[in-house]
Design an enzyme around this catalytic site. Structure first.
Site, PDB file in Angstrom:
ATOM      1  N   ARG A 292      37.795  44.573  37.996  1.00  0.00           N
ATOM      2  CA  ARG A 292      37.054  45.690  38.586  1.00  0.00           C
ATOM      3  C   ARG A 292      37.998  46.873  38.792  1.00  0.00           C
ATOM      4  NH1 ARG A 292      35.006  41.330  41.994  1.00  0.00           N
ATOM      5  NH2 ARG A 292      36.494  41.977  43.595  1.00  0.00           N
TER       6      ARG A 292
ATOM      7  N   PHE B 293      29.293  49.744  67.996  1.00  0.00           N
ATOM      8  CA  PHE B 293      28.960  49.346  66.630  1.00  0.00           C
ATOM      9  C   PHE B 293      29.636  50.266  65.620  1.00  0.00           C
ATOM     10  CE2 PHE B 293      26.316  49.806  62.860  1.00  0.00           C
ATOM     11  CZ  PHE B 293      26.170  48.491  62.443  1.00  0.00           C
TER      12      PHE B 293
END
Length: 487
Positions: A266, A326
């Protein structure tokens, strides 16, 4: 709405009494987790398993740190989704489950849907003539009760084989959440399909690719935050800041994962960057190319750094404590990771990651804007050139603007940037932009600190950090167990 969560403050005592959401009769651990986004053993589609007895032996092992009333109100399919969340993500699972109210479920399902989409993209065994239509049409599968994909060879194939469970809970969400998730899934699938047939060439294409796979996640999450009414509408409307949140995380991951990606065929480092220093991307790993490799690395770190002003601006806008945690925790962990990567030969020789104890500390401390700035300041004492500048930036937020160390710290950064580094001028310019655009007023910072300091979240984040450490430790143990069991 299925399984609406209680809205009571979470406390440490509640977390201690949390129960495993695994169905009865489940055995030991599944196969290993990879990165923080991987699932383990094969699963069975919802329609084909009337009871948990049909699940493969040793499938379940994770626990979800949710209060008792939340767990009791969940459907079986929603509990299964939380199992997948815990099995997939070592770091994000904890902070997702600390989100307030119904937003928790929406973000959990959003994560799993995109995890399934990403599994299709990653699976190199799916031919392009089949994969491209799947990516383009993936958002339509959310409304097909029985759609699943049983031919994947990826370690993450569970989310595709058991996609009916995930899509069921998607359809149980409120319309405002469904609209966001479906839209982002569609746009991301189209973007992934586009880059299947072309490489990341220019720096502009690097931004575009990171937008498709991460910036859209930031935009989608921001729209979910606003849809929940836990955050102001402007959070969801300002797509530029939200996009930068995703780009900073994704570029950090791409920079860090150079060796793993190249070994697996990749290529995510932009050709415009690496072609200045090597004939092939994989040549940067050759020992004789180390100087050139570090120059390329520093160029990409500098490019990632330009998103920091937007990250600080975005975080300073948040008002809900659980949403702030978060968002802030992954960002400070990315900052720590990026600082470890800068000018580090290990990027081309092995695995670069922050220490586990270091990560736990970050998760516990990144609970308000002042704390985030302090974390950055602490890193400035340990890492290279640009964190000395961010340390100065931190102090400019925490102390009066006339504080006398500003000039001294500016001099220190000049000494840290190598005079021979090809990116020197760009680095210094971007650092100057950060100083100009990231300063917050002292009164605004005091307001933010006062707003984001409930005691209950400190206890919640302690346990979230401990759960992250537990999950990653048991994942490593599970890999050894499953490897012995594998024929």
């Amino acid at each position: 709405m299925a399984g609406a969560c209680c809205k009571c403050p979470l406390s440490l005592s509640v977390f201690k009494r949390s129960l495993s959401v695994a169905p009865r009769g489940c055995g030991s651990a599944p196969r290993s987790l990879l990165h923080g986004w991987r699932l383990g053993e094969r699963g069975l589609q919802e329609a084909a398993r009337p009871s948990s007895a049909l699940r493969p032996a040793g499938f379940y092992r994770q626990t979800a740190f949710l209060c008792l009333s939340c767990q009791e109100s969940m459907t079986e399919s929603l509990r299964t989704c939380y199992l997948y969340l815990n099995q997939t993500s070592r770091s994000f699972a904890a902070v997702i489950q600390a989100l307030d109210g119904e937003l928790r479920h929406a973000v959990c399902i959003f994560y799993l849907v995109l995890r399934a989409l990403d599994t299709v993209e990653d699976d190199m065994t799916i031919p392009l003539d089949k994969k491209v239509p799947m990516l383009n049409d993936f958002h339509t599968f959310l409304y097909q009760d029985e759609w699943c994909f049983m031919e994947s060879q990826e370690k993450d194939r569970q989310v595709l084989e058991d996609f009916p469970t995930i899509s069921l809970e998607f359809r149980n969400l409120a319309q405002e959440y469904r609209a966001v998730i479906s839209d982002i899934c569609h746009r991301m699938g189209v973007g992934m399909a586009e880059f299947l047939e072309k490489k990341v060439g220019s720096m502009k294409e690097w931004d575009q690719y990171c937008h498709y796979v991460a910036g859209l996640v930031g935009i989608g999450l921001s729209r979910l935050f606003s849809a929940s009414q836990l955050e102001d509408p402007e959070v969801g409307q300002d797509t530029e800041l939200a996009n930068s949140m995703g780009l900073f995380l994704q570029k950090t991951n791409i920079i860090r994962d150079y060796l793993e990606d190249t070994q697996e065929g990749r290529a995510f480092w932009p050709q415009e960057a690496w072609s200045q220093f090597a004939g092939r991307l994989e040549d940067l790993a050759q020992p004789e190319k180390l100087e050139s490799a570090l120059s390329c690395l520093n160029l990409l770190v500098t490019d990632a750094l330009r998103h920091v002003p937007d990250v600080i601006a975005y975080l300073s806008r948040l008002r809900n404590q659980s949403v702030f945690n978060f968002c802030a925790i992954p960002q400070v962990m990315a900052i720590a990771t990026l600082s470890t990567c800068y000018n580090n030969p290990m990027v081309f020789q092995g695995v670069v990651k922050i220490r586990k104890g270091q990560a736990v500390t970050l998760m516990m401390e990144a609970t308000n804007m002042s704390a985030v700035q302090t974390i950055i300041a602490q890193y400035s004492q340990e890492v290279g050139y640009f964190y000395l500048f961010i340390f100065k930036l931190s102090l400019s937020l925490l102390l009066p603007p006339y504080w006398c160390t500003e000039c001294a710290l500016s001099l220190q950064i000049l000494h840290k940037v190598s005079p021979t580094d090809p990116s020197r001028e760009k680095t210094l310019h971007i650092l100057a932009v950060i100083r100009e655009k990231s300063a917050l007023s002292q009164s605004s910072l005091r307001s933010r600190t006062h707003h984001l300091s409930p005691m209950y979240l400190s206890a919640a984040m302690v346990l979230a950090a401990l759960s992250w450490q537990y999950l990653s430790t048991t994942a490593a143990q599970a890999q050894g167990t499953s490897d012995m069991q594998r024929p």
